[in-house]
Design a protein around this motif. Structure first.
Motif, PDB file in Angstrom:
ATOM      1  N   GLU A 245       0.835  -1.204   0.000  1.00 29.10           N
ATOM      2  CA  GLU A 245       0.000   0.000   0.000  1.00 29.10           C
ATOM      3  C   GLU A 245       0.867   1.251   0.000  1.00 29.10           C
ATOM      4  O   GLU A 245       1.973   1.270   0.543  1.00 29.10           O
ATOM      5  N   SER A 246       0.325   2.307  -0.617  1.00 27.97           N
ATOM      6  CA  SER A 246       1.009   3.599  -0.670  1.00 27.97           C
ATOM      7  C   SER A 246      -0.030   4.702  -0.556  1.00 27.97           C
ATOM      8  O   SER A 246      -1.170   4.549  -1.015  1.00 27.97           O
ATOM      9  N   ALA A 247       0.371   5.811   0.077  1.00 25.33           N
ATOM     10  CA  ALA A 247      -0.559   6.923   0.238  1.00 25.33           C
ATOM     11  C   ALA A 247      -0.788   7.669  -1.075  1.00 25.33           C
ATOM     12  O   ALA A 247      -1.799   8.344  -1.238  1.00 25.33           O
ATOM     13  N   LYS A 248       0.131   7.529  -2.039  1.00 25.25           N
ATOM     14  CA  LYS A 248      -0.009   8.187  -3.334  1.00 25.25           C
ATOM     15  C   LYS A 248       0.440   7.227  -4.425  1.00 25.25           C
ATOM     16  O   LYS A 248       1.082   6.214  -4.169  1.00 25.25           O
ATOM     17  N   TRP A 249       0.093   7.575  -5.659  1.00 26.83           N
ATOM     18  CA  TRP A 249       0.447   6.714  -6.780  1.00 26.83           C
ATOM     19  C   TRP A 249       1.930   6.824  -7.079  1.00 26.83           C
ATOM     20  O   TRP A 249       2.512   7.912  -7.104  1.00 26.83           O
ATOM     21  N   VAL A 250       2.572   5.664  -7.291  1.00 33.17           N
ATOM     22  CA  VAL A 250       3.972   5.617  -7.691  1.00 33.17           C
ATOM     23  C   VAL A 250       4.087   4.707  -8.902  1.00 33.17           C
ATOM     24  O   VAL A 250       3.282   3.784  -9.083  1.00 33.17           O
ATOM     25  N   GLY A 251       5.068   4.960  -9.734  1.00 30.73           N
ATOM     26  CA  GLY A 251       5.220   4.172 -10.953  1.00 30.73           C
ATOM     27  C   GLY A 251       5.780   2.787 -10.712  1.00 30.73           C
ATOM     28  O   GLY A 251       5.342   1.810 -11.312  1.00 30.73           O
ATOM     29  N   LYS A 252       6.759   2.684  -9.802  1.00 29.09           N
ATOM     30  CA  LYS A 252       7.407   1.407  -9.524  1.00 29.09           C
ATOM     31  C   LYS A 252       7.169   1.013  -8.080  1.00 29.09           C
ATOM     32  O   LYS A 252       7.349   1.809  -7.170  1.00 29.09           O
ATOM     33  N   CYS A 253       6.736  -0.233  -7.886  1.00 27.66           N
ATOM     34  CA  CYS A 253       6.474  -0.724  -6.533  1.00 27.66           C
ATOM     35  C   CYS A 253       7.789  -0.919  -5.796  1.00 27.66           C
ATOM     36  O   CYS A 253       8.719  -1.567  -6.307  1.00 27.66           O
ATOM     37  N   SER A 254       7.887  -0.361  -4.598  1.00 28.85           N
ATOM     38  CA  SER A 254       9.120  -0.478  -3.814  1.00 28.85           C
ATOM     39  C   SER A 254       9.289  -1.855  -3.199  1.00 28.85           C
ATOM     40  O   SER A 254      10.382  -2.212  -2.762  1.00 28.85           O
ATOM     41  N   ALA A 255       8.221  -2.658  -3.168  1.00 33.01           N
ATOM     42  CA  ALA A 255       8.292  -3.982  -2.547  1.00 33.01           C
ATOM     43  C   ALA A 255       8.669  -5.070  -3.550  1.00 33.01           C
ATOM     44  O   ALA A 255       9.556  -5.877  -3.306  1.00 33.01           O
ATOM     45  N   CYS A 256       7.972  -5.098  -4.699  1.00 36.61           N
ATOM     46  CA  CYS A 256       8.213  -6.182  -5.665  1.00 36.61           C
ATOM     47  C   CYS A 256       8.942  -5.712  -6.916  1.00 36.61           C
ATOM     48  O   CYS A 256       9.368  -6.544  -7.723  1.00 36.61           O
ATOM     49  N   GLY A 257       9.051  -4.391  -7.125  1.00 36.05           N
ATOM     50  CA  GLY A 257       9.795  -3.877  -8.263  1.00 36.05           C
ATOM     51  C   GLY A 257       9.030  -3.817  -9.570  1.00 36.05           C
ATOM     52  O   GLY A 257       9.607  -3.459 -10.602  1.00 36.05           O
ATOM     53  N   GLU A 258       7.725  -4.159  -9.563  1.00 36.28           N
ATOM     54  CA  GLU A 258       6.930  -4.114 -10.789  1.00 36.28           C
ATOM     55  C   GLU A 258       6.510  -2.674 -11.099  1.00 36.28           C
ATOM     56  O   GLU A 258       6.330  -1.850 -10.201  1.00 36.28           O
ATOM     57  N   TRP A 259       6.317  -2.406 -12.409  1.00 34.97           N
ATOM     58  CA  TRP A 259       5.939  -1.070 -12.850  1.00 34.97           C
ATOM     59  C   TRP A 259       4.434  -1.003 -13.147  1.00 34.97           C
ATOM     60  O   TRP A 259       3.838  -1.961 -13.625  1.00 34.97           O
ATOM     61  N   ASN A 260       3.850   0.162 -12.853  1.00 43.46           N
ATOM     62  CA  ASN A 260       2.454   0.480 -13.197  1.00 43.46           C
ATOM     63  C   ASN A 260       1.466  -0.558 -12.669  1.00 43.46           C
ATOM     64  O   ASN A 260       0.548  -1.007 -13.361  1.00 43.46           O
TER      65      ASN A 260
END
Length: 455
Positions: free
Chosen positions: A16-31
């Motif tokens: 989970e993230s409070a805002k939209w991010v392009g790359k997931c910091s946990a699994c490294g997947e994009w979008n």
């Protein structure tokens, strides 16, 4: 009143993230981040049967153990994998490829159980489709209750009214809850729906079977927390081009994960295979080269399989190595042992290996049978058809010990084999009293070859 909160959730790992991010910091997947609206506070339709009374912490000496009473599912293979039956209040997740037979298995269980109240909820099929499928399996006169619904609040309301002995939900990815405003199958929906079902199962002591989808990587779809929440995770495996299906326990809080169940897909549903060895073996290979019988072990279940090999001259210069049902890298290692320790040059020859029946075997105890089948095809000489083989092969050409040797010998004797080749290091641990089968211990690969290919 319930309050709304917006969060962004990764659809791949559930982070989970409070805002939209392009790359997931946990699994490294994009979008992969999608906005989800979560209702906080009390739900508009509270589930009154959930017990909110706090429990008092207890010492181990104060906890009273009650005898575990399992419910027989009416399917011996399923009961074997579950550890003896369905435990009251347990949450079982069944996953597998599309069309592999998940819904057919649980439908047959619900139609077979007698004197039990079963509630079968489908979010994928209508009631008419369910009846047609029940007619195909030949059991459309059951007292099982069917419901076509996707709202988890309504499903739990019906469950409270009917008080079933077993609740089946097909599938968890189609369920939605009012607590999360997102599409069915999203991470938030799956997590919240599974949480509500878990609370219901533990509060009412009703066993629940969930059917789950898998993704393209072969793992269960949805957040990983889904597998942590349930008590048992069962994986349905098999090739659609073959009739056999294998049910494995990936996780089981009430039994062993070493058991597996074998089914045969027929026109009228799944049939239990109580003795897989008789179906995986054929007498048509007698006198033919490249075939050996291995005493394998899958989990805690022994069975005999037919190992087939074909060795031919490489036509295109580069030799091919192909394996079906057996690890290709391990086969290449065994071929190197055969060439280095036994002197058989296979560098210019194609080698094809197949485990008959379309099943996959990971037991290292079939190493010796693989080498024997390859050698049999290479020299074009049939091995002794009345001799079973078991043993792991080391890099120096020695035959190493295998587990559960007594069960392997007993299975070979039951199927009428005259002799079985086992590792010499296993001879001391043999306690099985043989009656008709001769146990032949070997220490090196060449000793087994001399026995198999003697005139």
């Amino acid at each position: 009143m319930a309050k709304t909160k917006s969060v962004f959730v990764c659809q791949n790992c559930g982070n989970e993230s409070a805002k939209w991010v392009g790359k997931c910091s946990a699994c490294g997947e994009w979008n992969t981040y999608v906005e989800e609206v979560v209702l906080t506070g009390k739900s508009k339709n509270p589930t009154s049967f959930f017990s909110d009374s706090p429990q008092k912490p207890q010492k181990l000496t104060e906890i009273e153990l009650r005898p575990e009473v399992r419910m027989n599912s009416g399917n011996s293979e399923l009961d074997r994998v579950l550890g003896g039956g369905v435990v009251p209040g347990s949450l079982v997740l069944v996953g597998g490829d599309p069309g592999i037979g998940k819904s057919t298995l649980v439908l047959q269980v619900s139609l077979t159980l007698k004197n039990k109240t079963i509630l079968y909820v489908s979010g994928e099929e209508s009631l008419q489709q369910l009846k047609m499928r029940a007619q195909r399996v030949g059991k459309d006169d059951s007292e099982c209750l069917f419901l076509s619904e996707t709202s988890i609040e309504k499903i739990l309301h019906h469950a409270q009214q009917t008080s079933p002995d077993l609740l089946i939900i097909d599938s968890i990815q189609t369920m939605v809850t009012e607590r999360v405003e997102s599409s069915p199958g999203s991470v938030g929906q799956v997590r919240e729906c599974a949480g509500l079902i878990l609370k219901y199962a533990k509060a009412s002591q009703t066993p629940v079977i969930l059917i789950g989808h898998i993704n393209k990587e072969g793992s269960l779809a949805g957040p990983k927390v889904l597998e942590h929440m349930v008590d048992t995770v069962l994986q349905f495996e098999g090739d659609k081009n073959y009739m056999y299906r294998i049910l494995r326990a990936i996780k089981n809080r009430f039994g062993s994960t070493s058991e597996l169940g074998i089914f045969e897909m027929q026109q009228n549903g799944l049939r239990e295979v109580l003795n897989p060895s008789e179906l995986l073996l054929s007498s048509e290979h007698e006198g033919l080269s490249g075939v050996c019988i291995a005493a394998a072990l899958e989990g805690m279940r022994p069975f005999l399989i037919e190992v087939q090999a074909l060795v031919s001259t490489a036509v295109y210069g580069t030799p091919q190595r192909s394996s079906t049902g057996f690890d290709l890298r391990r086969m290449n290692m065994l071929l190197a042992v055969l060439e280095k320790r036994m002197g058989f040059k296979l560098g210019t020859r194609d080698v094809f290996l197949n485990i008959a029946g379309g099943i996959k075997v990971n037991d290292p105890g079939i190493d010796l049978a693989v080498l024997s089948a390859v050698l049999s095809s290479s020299v074009d000489k049939a091995a002794n058809a009345k001799t079973a083989i078991t043993g792991e092969v080391g890099l120096s050409g020695e035959v190493r010990s295998v587990s559960r040797i007594d069960q392997r010998i007993a299975e070979a004797e039951k199927l009428g084999f005259e002799s079985i080749i086992i590792p010499k290091s296993n001879l001391k641990s043999v306690t099985f009293k043989t009656k008709t089968i001769r146990v032949i211990p070997v220490q090196q690969v060449k000793e087994a070859f001399q026995i198999l290919f003697q005139d």
